[in-house]
Design a protein around this motif. Structure first.
Motif, PDB file in Angstrom:
ATOM      1  N   LEU A 233       0.703  -1.207   0.026  1.00  0.00           N
ATOM      2  CA  LEU A 233      -0.144  -0.092   0.045  1.00  0.00           C
ATOM      3  C   LEU A 233       0.909   1.203  -0.113  1.00  0.00           C
ATOM      4  O   LEU A 233       1.802   1.483   0.671  1.00  0.00           O
ATOM      5  N   GLY A 234       0.625   2.279  -0.889  1.00  0.00           N
ATOM      6  CA  GLY A 234       1.078   3.449  -1.111  1.00  0.00           C
ATOM      7  C   GLY A 234       0.807   4.316  -0.032  1.00  0.00           C
ATOM      8  O   GLY A 234      -0.310   4.296   0.606  1.00  0.00           O
ATOM      9  N   ASP A 235       1.466   5.404   0.189  1.00  0.00           N
ATOM     10  CA  ASP A 235       1.101   6.717   1.117  1.00  0.00           C
ATOM     11  C   ASP A 235      -0.261   7.148   0.770  1.00  0.00           C
ATOM     12  O   ASP A 235      -1.197   7.513   1.423  1.00  0.00           O
ATOM     13  N   GLU A 236      -0.839   7.531  -0.544  1.00  0.00           N
ATOM     14  CA  GLU A 236      -2.016   7.882  -1.172  1.00  0.00           C
ATOM     15  C   GLU A 236      -2.926   6.985  -0.591  1.00  0.00           C
ATOM     16  O   GLU A 236      -4.233   7.464  -0.167  1.00  0.00           O
ATOM     17  N   VAL A 237      -2.819   5.624  -0.770  1.00  0.00           N
ATOM     18  CA  VAL A 237      -3.754   4.565  -0.420  1.00  0.00           C
ATOM     19  C   VAL A 237      -3.973   4.671   1.130  1.00  0.00           C
ATOM     20  O   VAL A 237      -5.098   4.651   1.647  1.00  0.00           O
ATOM     21  N   VAL A 255     -14.757   2.212   2.090  1.00  0.00           N
ATOM     22  CA  VAL A 255     -14.498   1.844   0.862  1.00  0.00           C
ATOM     23  C   VAL A 255     -13.054   1.093   0.750  1.00  0.00           C
ATOM     24  O   VAL A 255     -11.909   1.864   0.823  1.00  0.00           O
ATOM     25  N   LEU A 256     -12.876  -0.194   0.248  1.00  0.00           N
ATOM     26  CA  LEU A 256     -11.602  -0.700   0.660  1.00  0.00           C
ATOM     27  C   LEU A 256     -11.183  -0.884  -0.781  1.00  0.00           C
ATOM     28  O   LEU A 256     -11.770  -1.488  -1.804  1.00  0.00           O
ATOM     29  N   GLU A 257      -9.646  -0.594  -1.086  1.00  0.00           N
ATOM     30  CA  GLU A 257      -9.369  -1.055  -2.419  1.00  0.00           C
ATOM     31  C   GLU A 257      -8.000  -1.712  -2.277  1.00  0.00           C
ATOM     32  O   GLU A 257      -7.540  -2.086  -1.368  1.00  0.00           O
ATOM     33  N   GLN A 258      -7.389  -2.003  -3.410  1.00  0.00           N
ATOM     34  CA  GLN A 258      -6.277  -2.817  -3.674  1.00  0.00           C
ATOM     35  C   GLN A 258      -6.278  -4.406  -2.844  1.00  0.00           C
ATOM     36  O   GLN A 258      -5.383  -4.548  -2.067  1.00  0.00           O
ATOM     37  N   GLY A 259      -7.396  -4.862  -2.960  1.00  0.00           N
ATOM     38  CA  GLY A 259      -7.531  -6.139  -2.288  1.00  0.00           C
ATOM     39  C   GLY A 259      -7.712  -6.256  -0.776  1.00  0.00           C
ATOM     40  O   GLY A 259      -7.251  -7.466  -0.128  1.00  0.00           O
ATOM     41  N   LEU A 260      -7.776  -5.056  -0.240  1.00  0.00           N
ATOM     42  CA  LEU A 260      -8.022  -5.003   1.284  1.00  0.00           C
ATOM     43  C   LEU A 260      -9.076  -5.741   1.780  1.00  0.00           C
ATOM     44  O   LEU A 260     -10.417  -5.632   1.169  1.00  0.00           O
ATOM     45  N   LYS A 261      -8.995  -6.332   2.719  1.00  0.00           N
ATOM     46  CA  LYS A 261     -10.218  -7.154   3.574  1.00  0.00           C
ATOM     47  C   LYS A 261     -10.264  -6.853   4.909  1.00  0.00           C
ATOM     48  O   LYS A 261      -9.177  -6.743   5.498  1.00  0.00           O
ATOM     49  N   TYR A 262     -11.395  -6.882   5.388  1.00  0.00           N
ATOM     50  CA  TYR A 262     -11.828  -6.536   6.865  1.00  0.00           C
ATOM     51  C   TYR A 262     -12.059  -7.813   7.457  1.00  0.00           C
ATOM     52  O   TYR A 262     -12.834  -8.817   7.027  1.00  0.00           O
ATOM     53  N   GLN A 263     -11.583  -8.226   8.664  1.00  0.00           N
ATOM     54  CA  GLN A 263     -11.910  -9.113   9.548  1.00  0.00           C
ATOM     55  C   GLN A 263     -12.129  -8.896  10.890  1.00  0.00           C
ATOM     56  O   GLN A 263     -11.144  -8.212  11.604  1.00  0.00           O
ATOM     57  N   ALA A 264     -13.178  -9.255  11.445  1.00  0.00           N
ATOM     58  CA  ALA A 264     -13.689  -8.834  12.689  1.00  0.00           C
ATOM     59  C   ALA A 264     -12.879  -9.511  13.687  1.00  0.00           C
ATOM     60  O   ALA A 264     -12.573 -10.628  13.765  1.00  0.00           O
ATOM     61  N   VAL A 265     -12.192  -9.006  14.794  1.00  0.00           N
ATOM     62  CA  VAL A 265     -11.500  -9.494  15.807  1.00  0.00           C
ATOM     63  C   VAL A 265     -12.409  -9.253  17.199  1.00  0.00           C
ATOM     64  O   VAL A 265     -11.824  -9.731  18.236  1.00  0.00           O
TER      65      VAL A 265
END
Length: 425
Positions: A233-237, A255-265
């Motif tokens: 991930l770059g600084d802009e992302v 809004v998640l980009e570049q393949g980001l995924k959220y996992q609840a913990v």
């Protein structure tokens, strides 16, 4: 009438006829907060962005903001302030004793007795001590409570020194002869234990649970989690991600980009048994102050159990505290001459032990049958009624079936045997 104390006696002999002794610095330093490093205080990288801060109580004032702590201390304080303080001379109430009226009615021009003793009891219940400063005024002796926030007691091995900093003025050092005070239990020394410090771990836990529930609802019950991606991930992302997550925390969409995924913990409030934890912490805190469970939660308030626990509350919490206050008054406010006269202070706890109306009526009969209370004692001390201005009403040996006790105006009969021997009169 004997004077309470002259200003010269007060300045020369102190309150109880003692003089200040040399003080030494307390050799048991108060516990200090351990300086925590970023690797041991529970924080992780990124916590400064997400706003996580470790929660812990550092002062008695912060501890008192906890609902359970405030309830426990307030319950004790109001119970002490709600019972009358009486001064006895021998076995009878002292009549015309000015200092007794000051202590029970108005210790100072700005506080009445219930206000003063409730404030002192709250400080003692929270901090383990309560201090007041007697001063001689033109109207007599006044007792002014010292603000706990501006009071620093130093307990030595065999000495006490209190540094008090008024709101506007210069700090002054007060010795035992300058003060009236009473303390909580101690662990084999003269320095009392501070209840809020003893319960600090539980209070910290309760504050963390409260913060968890508050932030959870503020975030719309959205559980915490982690973001992960297989891509760099770059600084802009990262900047766009931060803005997106801020919107998500405030109820918006992320809004998640570049393949980001959220996992609840973080589990939900229902899964984390938040309500059960809060209830257990409240019960745990009540144990530090020995508050009955019937006062903590309606679910524990059965009628028989509630009455028994109320009696236990008086016996194991209020009575030990008022006993210490009574002795503190006798030996730290009364002069040796007053004590030789048999003057002593006593809190009347009967009001806290009366029970319901049927119990009060049954106890009144038992008092009269055992000849421990006169009619006036029962009327004034049990039922709060005015006295009967008759000599027999003050005699506890007066029989229950006396026609005088039945009707002082007409001499009415209460039993046939009252007329025995009077048929031919």
């Amino acid at each position: 009438m004997r004077a309470v104390m002259s200003s010269q006696q007060y300045m020369r002999n102190g309150i109880s006829g003692t003089t200040s002794r040399p003080t030494i610095t307390a050799d048991r330093p108060a516990p200090e907060e351990v300086t925590e490093s970023p690797f041991t205080d529970g924080r992780f990288w990124g916590d400064e962005f997400f706003g996580f801060q470790p929660l812990r109580v550092a002062t008695a004032e912060q501890a008192a903001k906890n609902a359970a702590v405030n309830f426990c201390c307030s319950t004790i304080a109001e119970a002490v302030g709600g019972v009358p303080l009486e001064i006895f001379e021998g076995d009878a109430l002292a009549v015309g004793f000015e200092l007794g009226e000051v202590l029970s009615e108005a210790p100072n021009p700005l506080q009445i007795g219930p206000e003063f003793w409730a404030a002192m009891a709250f400080s003692n219940a929270l901090r383990g001590w309560a201090f007041a400063e007697p001063t001689m005024m033109t109207s007599g002796l006044a007792l002014w409570p010292l603000s706990p926030v501006r009071t620093v007691p130093e307990w030595g091995e065999r000495s006490l020194r209190v540094t008090y900093t008024p709101e506007a003025g210069v700090s002054r050092v007060l010795g035992p002869a300058d003060l009236f005070w009473f303390t909580n239990s101690a662990d084999g020394s003269i320095e009392p234990m501070a209840p809020w410090k003893m319960a600090k771990g539980t209070i910290d836990f309760a504050m963390a649970i409260e913060n968890h529930g508050r932030t959870s609802f503020q975030n719309g019950n959205r559980p915490g989690g982690v973001l992960h991606s297989d891509q760099a991930l770059g600084d802009e992302v990262i900047e766009r991600l931060k803005a997106s997550m801020r919107a998500w925390r405030n109820g918006g969409n992320a809004v998640l980009e570049q393949g980001l995924k959220y996992q609840a913990v973080q589990s939900s409030n229902r899964e984390s048994t938040l309500l059960e934890l809060i209830e257990q912490l409240v019960i745990q805190l009540s144990r530090y102050w020995r508050i009955p469970l019937s006062l903590i939660s309606p679910s524990f308030a059965g009628k028989a159990q509630s009455e028994q626990q109320s009696g236990d509350f008086v016996k194991y919490v209020i009575r030990p505290l008022t006993r210490r206050i009574e002795k503190a008054i006798t030996y730290r406010l009364l002069t040796p001459d007053m004590r030789r006269r048999g003057l002593r202070a006593k809190f009347n706890l009967d009001a806290l032990l009366r029970g319901d109306s049927s119990t009060q009526a049954r106890n009144a009969v038992l008092y009269r049958t055992a000849t421990t209370h006169s009619v006036n004692d029962v009327r004034t001390r049990v039922f709060g009624m005015p006295k009967i201005n008759e000599p027999w009403a003050d005699d506890p040996r007066e029989p229950l079936n006396s026609n005088r006790a039945a009707d002082t105006t007409t001499g009415g009969d209460t039993a046939p045997q009252d007329n025995v021997g009077t048929e031919n009169d």
